[in-house]
Enzyme design. Structure first.
Site, PDB file in Angstrom:
ATOM      1  CE  LYS A 157       0.074   3.680  -8.538  1.00 18.72           C
ATOM      2  NZ  LYS A 157      -0.873   3.255  -7.544  1.00 18.72           N
TER       3      LYS A 157
HETATM    4  C1  LIG Z   1      -5.404   6.085  -5.034  1.00 15.13           C
HETATM    5  C2  LIG Z   1      -5.520   5.710  -6.657  1.00 15.13           C
HETATM    6  N1  LIG Z   1      -6.494   6.715  -7.347  1.00 15.13           N
HETATM    7  C3  LIG Z   1      -6.418   6.500  -8.997  1.00 15.13           C
HETATM    8  C4  LIG Z   1      -5.377   5.574  -9.408  1.00 15.13           C
HETATM    9  C5  LIG Z   1      -5.776   5.437 -10.375  1.00 15.13           C
HETATM   10  O1  LIG Z   1      -4.241   6.215 -11.314  1.00 15.13           O
HETATM   11  P1  LIG Z   1      -3.427   5.640 -12.334  1.00 15.13           P
HETATM   12  O2  LIG Z   1      -4.874   5.830 -13.541  1.00 15.13           O
HETATM   13  O3  LIG Z   1      -2.743   6.799 -13.624  1.00 15.13           O
HETATM   14  O4  LIG Z   1      -3.842   3.927 -12.860  1.00 15.13           O
HETATM   15  C6  LIG Z   1      -4.617   4.660  -9.009  1.00 15.13           C
HETATM   16  C7  LIG Z   1      -4.027   3.047  -9.669  1.00 15.13           C
HETATM   17  O5  LIG Z   1      -2.355   3.793  -9.513  1.00 15.13           O
HETATM   18  C8  LIG Z   1      -4.892   4.439  -7.207  1.00 15.13           C
HETATM   19  O6  LIG Z   1      -3.438   4.106  -6.671  1.00 15.13           O
END
Ligand SMILES: Cc1ncc(COP(=O)(O)O)c(C=O)c1O
Length: 312
Positions: A157
């Site tokens: 992220k």
């Molecule tokens: C690009 C992206 N994909 C998927 C997710 C979902 O990830 P998570 O289930 O760990 O929040 C997120 C959210 O945080 C995201 O920013």
């Protein structure tokens, strides 16, 4: 949005307005930082706030930081303790979003990842729905492409990489859609702007594998486990073509922010009969019971913020 009262900053919980960085700090200038997002759910019956899978979130957070060569000594357990303390100080008794962020405090000019310091800040805010139409969203295919692992790794992220997500989201919303699906450089479906994607095709639950430039979502992992263990579904991770989505029996987004959002229309084409399908509906019910701490079998995913009577 009202601002938090406190922030975890430079190793301590301080009043939010004391958590300040200089405008020359490296992350502000170059996007060289990573973040996370964790939800905490208020359970009125228990008088308790439950964090959902915080240690798994912090594992991914620290992995994201490693991708940027950031050296951080904290463990997922220590960071979870910090969040618990922060939420207690805030006295949160409502659904809450926790935002950890690892950044480079150095105030310096020069694009690089080496010879820099790293620090962590964490704040929390009250949080409800991320997409209003959770029960039936209308989605478009973005004209933008998903960032590639060889450009900026989507599995981390990375703050700077979210400009890609911002383009995707804003164009979708301005065109009247709730969200967008984005294709990777190979033309396969990767995910939404900030959520992972699943569809049901031929009675099987299908989602792109982690090599398709997706974030390795904690909710995605949760959905795969629940689909297999509780909802009797076969799950296949494989590349997905754009037109497969048009023909899907059901489709949905998942993520900490969006939770589970049914996709009922794509580019004005209804998915099946254009209503939330039975699998998504059952999954949503189960997911919301689990995150709120109502399913004893999955209570190891819930971290209680407040002392339990007779303990702590
Ligand atoms: C690009 C992206 N994909 C998927 C997710 C979902 O990830 P998570 O289930 O760990 O929040 C997120 C959210 O945080 C995201 O920013």
């Amino acid at each position: 949005m009202s601002l938090p009262n406190y922030a975890y900053f430079q190793g301590k919980i301080v009043p939010y307005d004391q958590a300040k960085v200089g405008v020359l700090n490296h992350t502000f200038n170059y996007g060289t930082g990573v973040f996370g997002g964790i939800r905490a759910y208020w359970n009125d019956r228990d008088g308790q706030l439950y964090l959902f899978r915080p240690q798994d979130h912090f594992r991914r957070f620290l992995d994201s930081a490693r991708l940027l060569d950031m050296s951080l000594p904290q463990t997922p357990a220590q960071l979870t303790d910090v969040v618990v303390e922060l939420l207690r100080r805030e006295g949160r008794r409502e659904d809450t979003y926790v935002r950890p962020l690892a950044y480079v405090p150095d105030e310096t000019v020069g694009v690089r990842l080496h010879d820099l310091h790293a620090d962590i800040t964490i704040v929390s805010i009250p949080f409800g729905r991320y997409i209003e139409s959770e029960e039936g969203s209308h989605v478009t295919f973005s004209s933008w492409r998903r960032i590639d692992d060889n450009c900026i790794p989507a599995r981390g992220k990375v703050i700077g990489a979210y400009v890609n997500s911002a383009f995707i989201k804003t164009d979708a919303v301005r065109a009247g859609y709730d969200e967008a699906l984005v294709l990777n450089q190979d033309g396969h479906v990767s995910e939404g702007s900030a959520e992972n994607f699943f569809m049901v095709r031929g009675g099987v639950l299908v989602t792109p594998p982690v090599t398709e430039n997706i974030l390795e979502g904690i909710t995605r992992r949760t959905v795969i486990q629940l689909a297999q263990e509780e909802l009797g579904m076969t799950v296949v991770e494989r590349p997905i073509d754009r037109t497969e989505v048009y023909l899907a029996e059901e489709a949905f987004f998942c993520g900490t922010g969006v939770q589970i959002v049914a996709i009922t229309q794509v580019d004005h084409r209804p998915i099946a009969d254009g209503k939330m399908g039975s699998f998504v509906s059952r999954l949503r019910d189960l997911y919301f019971r689990i995150v709120r701490g109502m399913e004893p079998k999955y209570q190891n995913w819930n971290t209680a913020v407040y002392p339990k009577p007779g303990r702590d």
